[in-house]
Design a protein around this motif. Structure first.
Motif, PDB file in Angstrom:
ATOM      1  N   SER A  60       1.947  -0.864  -6.604  1.00 36.89           N
ATOM      2  CA  SER A  60       1.950  -1.930  -5.613  1.00 36.89           C
ATOM      3  C   SER A  60       1.981  -3.284  -6.308  1.00 36.89           C
TER       4      SER A  60
ATOM      5  N   TRP B  74       2.615  -5.349   5.611  1.00 37.78           N
ATOM      6  CA  TRP B  74       2.226  -4.528   4.473  1.00 37.78           C
ATOM      7  C   TRP B  74       0.795  -4.004   4.573  1.00 37.78           C
ATOM      8  N   MET B  75       0.017  -4.568   5.480  1.00 39.24           N
ATOM      9  CA  MET B  75      -1.358  -4.107   5.667  1.00 39.24           C
ATOM     10  C   MET B  75      -1.460  -2.934   6.638  1.00 39.24           C
TER      11      MET B  75
ATOM     12  N   ASN C 233       1.449  -1.106  -0.120  1.00 39.22           N
ATOM     13  CA  ASN C 233       0.154  -1.747  -0.348  1.00 39.22           C
ATOM     14  C   ASN C 233       0.317  -2.986  -1.232  1.00 39.22           C
ATOM     15  N   HIS C 234       1.310  -3.815  -0.901  1.00 36.96           N
ATOM     16  CA  HIS C 234       1.529  -5.025  -1.684  1.00 36.96           C
ATOM     17  C   HIS C 234       0.581  -6.126  -1.220  1.00 36.96           C
TER      18      HIS C 234
END
Length: 230
Positions: A18, A48-49, A55-56
């Motif tokens: 990530s 992304w959340m 998971n960036h």
């Protein structure tokens, strides 16, 4: 995520794990004008959340009114405080700045806020310094709504000057092999009516629709997708 050993700075191959990404710039990064989604950076961060998504970590480091000089002053400090864990640093910097350097001050034929020659030097310096830290992508400025100028009754933003400053950014990025997303030309190609519909009443900041369009433009950009697609 980078540890102590990272890929070559000019590499186009994304890290396997990530990412830690900095979005650094002005109000276009900050997201002013989008009370629903918080701007393109915040919209992307929220995406992304979500469970099942990448998971960036994406840090919004936009400051309203910043020009190239102000962003350059913040660059190294912001970078070295966003690694999250010991001995780790961010993987990617997304820069977006320049429109606040371009307006004519006080009157239509006044001086540019940042003289063009000064802007060229300072932009080159910013790109050189950023490239020494990690890979860089550059998201360009969008064309303002000239009919609603001047901004704050004194800043005369206009397409002629924007085009000149945008071209300087594009040239500096090309010389350093930094991918540049030319939103100024992309948005203008969609027509003046479409563009006008993407701005708040001040004519400078995108509205909800404008930031959604920005998100779509950036998400579909090949240079950006190479980093985030696994």
């Amino acid at each position: 995520m980078q540890i102590l050993v990272s890929p070559p700075i000019n590499s186009t191959a994304p890290p396997v794990s990530s990412l830690r990404i900095l979005a650094l710039g002005d109000s276009l990064v900050y997201g002013f004008g989008d009370p629903e989604g918080g701007g393109w950076v915040e919209r992307l961060r929220r995406r992304w959340m979500s469970p099942g998504e990448a998971n960036h970590a994406l840090y919004n480091l936009g400051v309203r009114g910043d020009g190239v000089r102000q962003v350059a002053r913040r660059l190294e400090v912001e970078f070295h405080h966003r690694g999250e864990l010991r001995n780790r640093v961010p993987d990617l910097i997304i820069l977006s700045v320049g429109v606040n350097d371009s307006p004519r001050v006080g009157k239509l034929d006044g001086k540019n806020l940042t003289p063009f020659e000064t802007f060229q030097v300072e932009m080159a310096d910013l790109l050189d310094r950023a490239s020494k830290l990690c890979p860089v992508l550059f998201v360009g400025m969008v064309p303002v709504d000239e009919a609603r100028m001047p901004f704050l009754d004194c800043m005369h933003y206009n397409h002629q000057d924007q085009s000149r400053y945008n071209a300087a950014i594009r040239s500096a990025c090309e010389a350093r092999k930094i991918p540049h997303l030319d939103l100024f030309e992309t948005w203008r190609s969609r027509g003046s009516t479409w563009c006008q519909q993407q701005f708040t009443e001040d004519g400078l900041h995108p509205n909800v629709s404008g930031y959604q369009a920005l998100l779509e433009d950036i998400s579909s950009w090949d240079a950006f997708r190479k980093w985030i697609e696994r």
